[in-house]
Design a protein around this motif. Structure first.
Motif, PDB file in Angstrom:
ATOM      1  N   GLY A 130       0.818  -1.211   0.000  1.00 54.50           N
ATOM      2  CA  GLY A 130       0.000   0.000   0.000  1.00 54.50           C
ATOM      3  C   GLY A 130       0.851   1.260   0.000  1.00 54.50           C
ATOM      4  N   TYR A 131       0.763   2.012   1.082  1.00 54.76           N
ATOM      5  CA  TYR A 131       1.513   3.256   1.212  1.00 54.76           C
ATOM      6  C   TYR A 131       2.834   3.048   1.957  1.00 54.76           C
ATOM      7  N   GLU A 132       3.186   1.810   2.229  1.00 54.38           N
ATOM      8  CA  GLU A 132       4.368   1.515   3.027  1.00 54.38           C
ATOM      9  C   GLU A 132       5.374   0.679   2.239  1.00 54.38           C
ATOM     10  N   GLY A 133       6.610   0.650   2.757  1.00 51.87           N
ATOM     11  CA  GLY A 133       7.642  -0.178   2.152  1.00 51.87           C
ATOM     12  C   GLY A 133       8.669  -0.591   3.181  1.00 51.87           C
ATOM     13  N   GLN A 134       9.453  -1.613   2.839  1.00 52.78           N
ATOM     14  CA  GLN A 134      10.488  -2.132   3.732  1.00 52.78           C
ATOM     15  C   GLN A 134      11.798  -2.281   2.972  1.00 52.78           C
ATOM     16  N   VAL A 135      12.898  -2.114   3.689  1.00 48.27           N
ATOM     17  CA  VAL A 135      14.236  -2.290   3.116  1.00 48.27           C
ATOM     18  C   VAL A 135      15.137  -2.922   4.167  1.00 48.27           C
ATOM     19  N   SER A 136      16.003  -3.841   3.742  1.00 47.29           N
ATOM     20  CA  SER A 136      17.027  -4.374   4.622  1.00 47.29           C
ATOM     21  C   SER A 136      18.133  -4.976   3.760  1.00 47.29           C
ATOM     22  N   VAL A 137      19.240  -5.337   4.398  1.00 48.43           N
ATOM     23  CA  VAL A 137      20.347  -6.008   3.719  1.00 48.43           C
ATOM     24  C   VAL A 137      20.624  -7.303   4.470  1.00 48.43           C
ATOM     25  N   PHE A 138      20.562  -8.419   3.760  1.00 54.86           N
ATOM     26  CA  PHE A 138      20.726  -9.726   4.377  1.00 54.86           C
ATOM     27  C   PHE A 138      22.025 -10.389   3.926  1.00 54.86           C
ATOM     28  N   ASN A 139      22.510 -11.289   4.805  1.00 56.34           N
ATOM     29  CA  ASN A 139      23.677 -12.113   4.485  1.00 56.34           C
ATOM     30  C   ASN A 139      24.918 -11.261   4.204  1.00 56.34           C
ATOM     31  N   TYR A 140      25.024 -10.142   4.897  1.00 54.92           N
ATOM     32  CA  TYR A 140      26.148  -9.227   4.707  1.00 54.92           C
ATOM     33  C   TYR A 140      27.148  -9.409   5.836  1.00 54.92           C
ATOM     34  N   ASN A 141      28.385  -9.765   5.500  1.00 57.06           N
ATOM     35  CA  ASN A 141      29.437  -9.977   6.501  1.00 57.06           C
ATOM     36  C   ASN A 141      28.983 -10.931   7.610  1.00 57.06           C
ATOM     37  N   ASP A 142      28.417 -12.061   7.189  1.00 58.77           N
ATOM     38  CA  ASP A 142      27.931 -13.093   8.118  1.00 58.77           C
ATOM     39  C   ASP A 142      26.820 -12.575   9.024  1.00 58.77           C
ATOM     40  N   GLY A 143      26.105 -11.557   8.575  1.00 61.14           N
ATOM     41  CA  GLY A 143      24.995 -11.021   9.354  1.00 61.14           C
ATOM     42  C   GLY A 143      23.723 -11.841   9.144  1.00 61.14           C
ATOM     43  N   PRO A 144      22.606 -11.373   9.711  1.00 60.52           N
ATOM     44  CA  PRO A 144      21.344 -12.107   9.626  1.00 60.52           C
ATOM     45  C   PRO A 144      20.879 -12.307   8.182  1.00 60.52           C
ATOM     46  N   THR A 145      20.100 -13.356   7.978  1.00 60.98           N
ATOM     47  CA  THR A 145      19.519 -13.650   6.676  1.00 60.98           C
ATOM     48  C   THR A 145      18.035 -13.291   6.683  1.00 60.98           C
ATOM     49  N   TYR A 146      17.430 -13.405   5.534  1.00 60.24           N
ATOM     50  CA  TYR A 146      15.992 -13.135   5.418  1.00 60.24           C
ATOM     51  C   TYR A 146      15.182 -14.057   6.328  1.00 60.24           C
ATOM     52  N   ARG A 147      15.640 -15.309   6.457  1.00 59.43           N
ATOM     53  CA  ARG A 147      14.916 -16.262   7.292  1.00 59.43           C
ATOM     54  C   ARG A 147      15.052 -15.955   8.788  1.00 59.43           C
ATOM     55  N   CYS A 148      15.993 -15.096   9.153  1.00 65.43           N
ATOM     56  CA  CYS A 148      16.149 -14.737  10.555  1.00 65.43           C
ATOM     57  C   CYS A 148      15.019 -13.833  11.043  1.00 65.43           C
ATOM     58  N   ILE A 149      14.396 -13.128  10.135  1.00 64.13           N
ATOM     59  CA  ILE A 149      13.260 -12.266  10.516  1.00 64.13           C
ATOM     60  C   ILE A 149      11.941 -12.808   9.979  1.00 64.13           C
ATOM     61  N   PHE A 150      11.992 -13.523   8.856  1.00 60.24           N
ATOM     62  CA  PHE A 150      10.802 -14.148   8.277  1.00 60.24           C
ATOM     63  C   PHE A 150      11.115 -15.635   8.060  1.00 60.24           C
ATOM     64  N   PRO A 151      10.968 -16.461   9.111  1.00 51.54           N
ATOM     65  CA  PRO A 151      11.455 -17.843   9.041  1.00 51.54           C
ATOM     66  C   PRO A 151      10.783 -18.716   7.982  1.00 51.54           C
ATOM     67  N   GLN A 152       9.475 -18.542   7.768  1.00 49.69           N
ATOM     68  CA  GLN A 152       8.753 -19.440   6.874  1.00 49.69           C
ATOM     69  C   GLN A 152       7.919 -18.656   5.865  1.00 49.69           C
ATOM     70  N   ILE A 153       7.720 -19.253   4.677  1.00 51.43           N
ATOM     71  CA  ILE A 153       6.836 -18.654   3.673  1.00 51.43           C
ATOM     72  C   ILE A 153       5.417 -18.627   4.220  1.00 51.43           C
ATOM     73  N   PRO A 154       4.758 -17.470   4.245  1.00 51.78           N
ATOM     74  CA  PRO A 154       3.371 -17.425   4.730  1.00 51.78           C
ATOM     75  C   PRO A 154       2.434 -18.076   3.728  1.00 51.78           C
ATOM     76  N   LYS A 155       1.230 -18.347   4.177  1.00 51.25           N
ATOM     77  CA  LYS A 155       0.224 -18.859   3.256  1.00 51.25           C
ATOM     78  C   LYS A 155      -0.224 -17.735   2.338  1.00 51.25           C
TER      79      LYS A 155
END
Length: 355
Positions: A150-175
């Motif tokens: 909608g009127y919102e958006g998100q940004v992040s950088v994953f797997n950078y210098n052994d940092g967190p991955t996408y699955r660290c904040i969103f572990p599973q694919i939602p339905k």
């Protein structure tokens, strides 16, 4: 490299000629050439990234034009990556642009991503994001994430210098029914431009080392309030242990088979006056539709399924093939003995095949 072209960047304290040289040597892969991909591609190309890869198999439609400003009315029906290639080369002929006229899949992800230093994911669906994440973990490549709602958006950088991955904040694919669909809920044209530019900025920071990279932080932008907030999250070490891709990255049960027909087969179906049910929105249907197709928007399908003759094969159609798959699963629950088919790639692929 034309030094004068980038003089406004190279005079920046902390960036300088060294930063420009790093950009020129960098290879960045952009997954998607849509609302987020367009600003990412435009600015990375303008700023002098030496090699840019573009992965997309979609074609330009009129509903893209309010936000995908790289394209014009004369590009409707044309391949996005081919149009983007032409316009990006006109913008900056010094950079290498490589196009992959395909969607990212488990079959091609590792091969394509291997050749690049950074991945910028501008896709619009969760299965692709999880596929990108897992491939980047396997190959140890950082990726810049962006998403819209909608009127919102998100940004992040994953797997950078052994940092967190996408699955660290969103572990599973939602339905699928748990996730808003921009085709039905809409998106304000400027929001992808803002989020895409933030993604491009993060990519530049990763390449050149300037500033603080958004690793371990999810940036949330609210366009109506013109506000930003950051949510911190930590690495879950087990998410770095991915060694191979999953067999499937899909919304639905991978054991469930969704019968499909190709865009080329659709031409034959039109000649035979087959029963085609268009499940797009009213505005999309009114803008363009196939002759004699039955129009029942996806959100009205359950209440209006009596318009369909289930004694005959039913061919479900949408813009890209996603909503037609959802429609097929809905109808199959109530009419399990019927012959139901989703048209692969939807109208986008059909129009591309006809061009």
């Amino acid at each position: 490299m034309n030094q004068k072209r980038y003089i406004r960047q190279t005079t920046l304290k902390g960036f300088g000629s060294e930063g420009q040289k790093k950009l020129a040597k960098t290879k960045i892969l952009v997954i998607g050439a849509g609302g987020l991909g367009v600003p990412v591609l435009t600015y990375l190309n303008a700023m002098g990234v030496g090699k840019i890869g573009i992965v997309d198999s979609d074609v330009v439609s009129i509903t893209n034009l309010h936000r995908q400003v790289l394209y014009g009315e004369g590009d409707i029906g044309e391949s996005k990556v081919i149009v983007a290639l032409k316009k990006l080369k006109a913008q900056n002929a010094d950079n290498e642009i490589v196009v992959y006229n395909t969607f990212l899949t488990t079959e091609n992800a590792i091969e394509i991503i291997t050749d690049y230093d950074i991945v910028v994911d501008t896709s619009d669906n969760f299965p692709t994001r999880y596929l990108v994440n897992d491939a980047c973990v396997i190959l140890n490549k950082p990726f810049v994430y962006g998403a819209l709602h909608g009127y919102e958006g998100q940004v992040s950088v994953f797997n950078y210098n052994d940092g967190p991955t996408y699955r660290c904040i969103f572990p599973q694919i939602p339905k699928e029914n748990e996730v808003p669909n921009c085709n039905e809920h809409g998106v304000l044209g400027i929001i992808p431009g803002i989020i895409g530019n933030l993604q491009a900025l993060e990519a530049i920071k990763v390449v050149t080392g300037i500033g603080e990279v958004l690793t371990g932080k999810l940036l949330i932008f609210d366009g109506l309030q013109q506000s930003y907030q950051k949510i911190k999250f930590k690495l879950q070490p087990e998410n770095l242990e991915i060694k191979k891709l999953q067999d499937f990255y899909e919304w639905n049960d991978p054991c469930e088979i969704v019968p499909t027909v190709s865009a080329d087969e659709l031409k034959k179906l039109l000649i035979e006056n087959a029963q085609i049910v268009d499940v797009r929105l009213h505005e999309e249907f009114n803008n363009y539709h196939l002759p004699e197709s039955i129009h029942i928007p996806l959100n009205e399908l359950e209440a209006n399924s009596s318009k369909i003759n289930f004694s005959l094969p039913v061919y479900l159609l949408c813009q890209s093939g996603k909503r037609s798959e959802t429609a097929l699963r809905q109808l199959r629950e109530k009419h399990p003995e019927s012959s139901l088919f989703s048209i692969l790639g939807g109208l986008n692929q059909y129009l591309a095949a006809c061009s």
